[in-house]
Design a protein around this motif. Structure first.
Motif, mmCIF file in Angstrom:
data_model
loop_
_atom_site.group_PDB
_atom_site.id
_atom_site.type_symbol
_atom_site.label_atom_id
_atom_site.label_comp_id
_atom_site.label_asym_id
_atom_site.label_seq_id
_atom_site.Cartn_x
_atom_site.Cartn_y
_atom_site.Cartn_z
ATOM 1 N N LYS A 59 0.814 -1.186 -0.586
ATOM 2 C CA LYS A 59 0.157 0.140 -0.280
ATOM 3 C C LYS A 59 0.934 1.040 0.118
ATOM 4 O O LYS A 59 0.514 2.694 -0.671
ATOM 5 C CB LYS A 59 -0.227 0.479 1.510
ATOM 6 C CG LYS A 59 -1.332 -1.039 1.121
ATOM 7 C CD LYS A 59 -2.899 -0.241 0.141
ATOM 8 C CE LYS A 59 -4.262 -1.448 0.685
ATOM 9 N NZ LYS A 59 -5.779 -1.079 -0.591
ATOM 10 N N ALA A 60 1.605 1.404 0.815
ATOM 11 C CA ALA A 60 3.021 2.317 0.889
ATOM 12 C C ALA A 60 2.946 2.412 -0.399
ATOM 13 O O ALA A 60 3.516 4.367 -0.681
ATOM 14 C CB ALA A 60 4.362 1.900 1.611
ATOM 15 N N ARG A 61 3.993 1.385 -1.480
ATOM 16 C CA ARG A 61 4.463 1.839 -2.220
ATOM 17 C C ARG A 61 3.475 2.600 -3.418
ATOM 18 O O ARG A 61 3.616 3.104 -4.417
ATOM 19 C CB ARG A 61 4.608 0.571 -3.016
ATOM 20 C CG ARG A 61 5.878 0.300 -4.458
ATOM 21 C CD ARG A 61 7.436 1.497 -4.567
ATOM 22 N NE ARG A 61 7.814 1.563 -5.698
ATOM 23 C CZ ARG A 61 8.990 2.703 -5.662
ATOM 24 N NH1 ARG A 61 8.729 2.930 -5.008
ATOM 25 N NH2 ARG A 61 9.610 1.984 -6.793
ATOM 26 N N ILE A 62 2.084 1.983 -3.401
ATOM 27 C CA ILE A 62 1.081 2.228 -4.915
ATOM 28 C C ILE A 62 0.804 3.622 -3.955
ATOM 29 O O ILE A 62 0.277 4.155 -4.650
ATOM 30 C CB ILE A 62 0.238 1.296 -4.045
ATOM 31 C CG1 ILE A 62 -0.084 0.473 -4.252
ATOM 32 C CG2 ILE A 62 -1.657 2.145 -4.820
ATOM 33 C CD1 ILE A 62 -1.126 -0.540 -4.213
ATOM 34 N N LEU A 63 1.245 3.922 -2.988
ATOM 35 C CA LEU A 63 0.389 5.445 -2.861
ATOM 36 C C LEU A 63 1.960 6.429 -2.785
ATOM 37 O O LEU A 63 1.411 7.829 -3.941
ATOM 38 C CB LEU A 63 0.220 5.966 -0.860
ATOM 39 C CG LEU A 63 -0.093 6.836 -0.996
ATOM 40 C CD1 LEU A 63 -1.344 7.699 -1.073
ATOM 41 C CD2 LEU A 63 -0.596 6.839 0.873
ATOM 42 N N GLU A 64 3.012 5.991 -3.100
ATOM 43 C CA GLU A 64 4.430 7.233 -3.118
ATOM 44 C C GLU A 64 4.013 6.672 -4.956
ATOM 45 O O GLU A 64 4.379 8.022 -5.551
ATOM 46 C CB GLU A 64 5.297 5.644 -3.023
ATOM 47 C CG GLU A 64 6.746 6.189 -3.366
ATOM 48 C CD GLU A 64 8.147 5.332 -3.151
ATOM 49 O OE1 GLU A 64 9.041 5.980 -3.222
ATOM 50 O OE2 GLU A 64 7.393 4.524 -3.061
ATOM 51 N N ILE A 65 3.696 6.095 -5.418
ATOM 52 C CA ILE A 65 3.883 5.913 -6.847
ATOM 53 C C ILE A 65 2.301 7.287 -7.253
ATOM 54 O O ILE A 65 2.761 8.018 -8.168
ATOM 55 C CB ILE A 65 4.105 4.364 -7.557
ATOM 56 C CG1 ILE A 65 4.465 3.567 -7.601
ATOM 57 C CG2 ILE A 65 3.361 4.874 -9.291
ATOM 58 C CD1 ILE A 65 5.202 1.635 -7.766
ATOM 59 N N TYR A 66 1.499 6.916 -6.761
ATOM 60 C CA TYR A 66 0.051 7.812 -6.944
ATOM 61 C C TYR A 66 0.519 9.319 -6.843
ATOM 62 O O TYR A 66 0.145 9.916 -7.571
ATOM 63 C CB TYR A 66 -0.873 6.995 -6.334
ATOM 64 C CG TYR A 66 -1.942 8.590 -5.926
ATOM 65 C CD1 TYR A 66 -2.600 7.941 -7.105
ATOM 66 C CD2 TYR A 66 -2.575 9.272 -5.832
ATOM 67 C CE1 TYR A 66 -3.718 9.100 -7.522
ATOM 68 C CE2 TYR A 66 -2.995 9.629 -5.539
ATOM 69 C CZ TYR A 66 -4.470 9.882 -6.612
ATOM 70 O OH TYR A 66 -5.103 10.890 -6.963
ATOM 71 N N LEU A 67 1.454 9.435 -5.231
ATOM 72 C CA LEU A 67 1.421 10.860 -5.571
ATOM 73 C C LEU A 67 2.483 11.887 -6.528
ATOM 74 O O LEU A 67 2.718 13.063 -6.132
ATOM 75 C CB LEU A 67 2.044 10.793 -3.720
ATOM 76 C CG LEU A 67 0.955 10.756 -2.955
ATOM 77 C CD1 LEU A 67 1.665 10.806 -0.915
ATOM 78 C CD2 LEU A 67 -0.119 11.788 -3.149
#
Length: 253
Positions: free
Chosen positions: A174-182
């Motif tokens: 989830k942290a990586r998904i949010l990092e890529i999204y932002l």
């Protein structure tokens, strides 16, 4: 007839193989994102092309920053504004999709009634302005669409979005998904990612965003090109205050 049947079977087999190959391509690209940041997204490339055609130049601002350099205030603000259940859900919130579908159906019915009662000139203007579509997409779905898909709205594209969403949730944290999204989401005309947005609107780095600044950026996400023209409008300020009040309760991945 037998030849036609064999031809249709071969065509079906080719379509299935092509679909499988496409899914394997998406899966391979997503797996690499565990260690490599995506260089660009389909949406970014389409925007760059549009700017080149319409303006004969590409004014672009984007800089990847790692998760540690992203303000926790911004993470909380975006989750509170865009996807309150981000940490708990498995990629898709079916209840939110159902509510969005029902609301869109009601708005479409209202628009049809208004058009039926309007003058011919008003009907033409209304037909040129279709009713606003309310989305129920999660952050993971938005990332799936931006990374790989076009902006078309049809069942085939939506189905592919669901498949990519499941891949993202299965292969990335989830942290990586949010990092890529932002780092890739649009925050204005040619403004992509949290670092570019923080510099563009507040002249600070993404790690330095205050809770109020982060909330204002989060409010802009549904329509960044529109809010970019009035980033301090009464609506943005009021909505940002609501988001800021919710932020302390947001759980980060």
């Amino acid at each position: 007839m037998k030849m036609l049947g064999r031809f249709l079977l071969r065509l079906l087999a080719l379509l299935l193989l092509g679909t499988l190959a496409l899914q394997l391509y998406f899966a391979g690209r997503i797996a690499l994102m565990n260690v490599l940041a995506p260089q660009s997204t389909t949406f970014e490339r389409s925007e760059a092309w549009r700017l080149a055609i319409e303006q004969q130049r590409i004014d672009w601002s984007q800089q990847w920053v790692d998760d540690a350099a992203l303000s926790k205030h911004l993470k909380r603000a975006v989750i509170a504004s865009e996807d309150a259940g981000f940490v708990e859900h498995s990629g898709v919130e079916w209840d939110a999709l159902e509510k969005a579908w029902n609301r869109n159906q009601r708005e479409e019915a209202k628009a049809e009634r208004r058009i039926a009662q309007a003058s011919p000139a008003a009907k033409a203007r209304a037909a040129a302005r279709p009713p606003k579509v309310i989305g129920g997409s999660t952050i993971t779905q938005q990332l799936a669409k931006n990374l790989f898909l076009s902006g078309e709205r049809n069942l085939a594209r939506k189905g592919q979005e669901f498949i990519i969403t499941m891949m993202l949730e299965a292969m990335l944290s989830k942290a990586r998904i949010l990092e890529i999204y932002l780092n890739n989401v649009e925050w204005g005309e040619g403004v992509f990612g949290a670092q570019a947005a923080a510099r563009h609107y507040f002249r600070v780095d993404a790690r330095q965003l205050s809770p109020a600044q982060a909330a204002r950026l989060a409010v802009m996400l549904p329509a960044p090109k529109r809010f970019e023209k009035r980033p301090s409008s009464p609506y943005v300020i009021s909505r940002a205050a609501t988001i800021e009040a919710r932020m302390p309760a947001v759980e980060l991945p």
